[in-house]
Design an enzyme around this catalytic site. Structure first.
Site: not given
Ligand code: EPU
Length: 416
Positions: A22-23, A117, A122, A304, A396
């Site tokens: 995903k990232n 999130c 952030r 994570d 997601r």
């Protein structure tokens, strides 16, 4: 509202294939904006965040379509410098990569605030610093960021190790005039994946995976075919699920080196972990024992995976501690775990967890993406039935979790 209904207590056994990361996907997809071209991206996870990324690409004039279940065709020839819709930008964190990519391409960009999130504040000050050092004039406020300027290679020193900042600087710098050196760069596998993608498109980036990355600017990039690396965090979820349910899972299509910190901690806790060339077998045949975790940038223990390891500690012998060093507030899930009988005490950025013999079913929420993954694994290990709400967070970021867990023998269904 959709939810998952999970009946726990069954050891999970079998094989599961890991999807693309995903990232990395967000960065690679928006990396296609740096120069106009035709791109084929393979091993793309079909998840909520990628759907939003596709909508964002289309909003600036790109063609983006699935040509296979995990393959995207992207054409960015006709992209214009319009501002992408704030509402879409605010849905995902990786939308901030549009800033670096569009600044590189057009010499200016205007974009709203990224989402993602909620772990407390952030900031993106390091992204802004990188754009400014490359020569852009940046204004930043509650409506987002605007940056203008022709970019020139420079030295960028990051004040903290930032994955997003490192990747945004790489995107902006690859077509700047001259050489850029990024010091104190993030070393995550997704940083390497983005560098490899950009290099496949004609960029000249070296050192990705170390803390000094050098980027020799080229006039423009070109289209390419590229395959995204496997998702180490998705893999980690199934590794923990094997240990938590006392089962045995072969986690396939992974790069075991990316998971060394997770493997080390699972082994310390008493799980058996065998590394093959591109698979990891985890079995939870012994009683687990508590450990200490401190989250750190790669190659340290990934933040994570922190909520998932908390689940394991909740059912291990003894008292363990988790120290979160990346985010201010990543323990919001602790209240949900307590509903299932876990003994978790949070004090600021640390948690102390004393194991109980087993968790029990309850109604819980996925308070964020990785917390949601932790709720699934907690529910699978628990006695009785658990209802997990707000599963859109989970969807997601994880490809077909219901189908993958079901294939391992889990009793999990999606309703609503
Ligand atoms: N930071 C700053 N200023 C900046 C950038 C970061 O102070 O300009 C701080 C952050 O506040 C945080 C730390 O530096 O305390 C690390 O942030 P980083 O920039 O590395 O994280 P990110 O780019 O916002 C990505 C992943 C996260 C993952 C982190 C760390 C994406 C879209 N997100 O976030 O993934 O936790 O790196 O590995 O790539 C997730 O997948 O669930 C997730 C949250």
């Amino acid at each position: 509202m959709s939810k998952y209904i999970v009946t726990g207590g069954t050891p999970l056994n079998g094989r599961v294939k890991i999807s693309g990361m995903k990232n990395a996907a967000g960065a690679v997809i928006f990396g296609c904006l740096v120069s106009g071209g035709e791109y084929t991206i393979d091993n793309v996870p079909d998840i909520g965040d990628v759907s939003v990324a596709i909508e964002l690409l289309r909003s600036v004039g790109a063609v983006a379509e699935w040509i296979a279940p995990d393959k995207l065709r992207i054409n960015t020839e006709n992209v214009t410098d319009v501002r992408p819709p704030d509402e879409l930008v605010g849905k995902i964190r990786s939308s901030y990569y549009m800033a670096g990519a569009m600044l590189a391409r057009f010499g200016h960009v205007g974009i709203g605030m990224p989402g993602g999130c909620d772990f407390g504040s952030r900031p993106i000050d390091q992204h802004i610093k990188a754009f400014e050092q490359l020569g852009a004039v940046v204004t930043f406020g509650e409506n987002g960021l605007a940056a203008d300027g022709r970019l020139t290679g420079t030295e960028i020193y990051f004040d903290c190790v930032t994955v997003g900042g490192t990747m945004n600087a790489m995107l902006a710098a690859c077509t700047a005039d001259g050489m850029t050196v990024i010091a104190n760069a993030a070393r995550e596998p997704h940083v390497v994946d983005l560098a490899n993608f950009l290099n496949t498109c004609g960029a000249r980036i070296s050192g990705a995976g170390t803390n000094v990355i050098k980027i020799r600017g080229v006039p423009s990039l070109h289209g390419a075919e590229y395959r995204i690396l496997p998702d180490m965090i998705e893999a980690g979820m199934y590794m923990v699920a094997a240990a938590a349910t006392g089962g045995c899972i072969c986690v396939e299509s992974v790069i075991p080196k990316h998971l060394e910190a997770v493997t080390a901690k699972l082994t310390e806790m008493g799980a058996t972990v065998d590394e093959l060339d591109d698979a990891i077998i985890v079995s939870g045949d012994k009683q687990l024992k508590a450990t200490k975790i401190k989250t750190q940038p790669y190659p340290g223990f990934p933040t994570d995976m922190q909520p998932l390891i908390a689940v394991l500690m909740s059912i291990s012998r003894g008292t363990g501690t988790i120290q979160e060093t990346i985010y201010d507030n990543r323990f919001r899930y602790s209240e949900e775990l307590r509903r299932m009988g876990a003994n978790v005490r949070v004090n600021g950025k640390s948690a102390e967890i004393t194991g109980v013999p087993s968790l029990h079913g309850a109604s819980v929420r996925a308070v964020d993406l990785r917390a949601g993954a932790a709720m699934i694994v907690a529910a699978l290990s628990a006695e009785g039935q658990t209802e997990i709400d707000d599963i859109y967070h989970i969807e997601r970021g994880y490809v077909m979790p219901v189908e993958k867990f079901t294939s391992l023998g889990a009793d999990i269904r999606r309703i609503g």
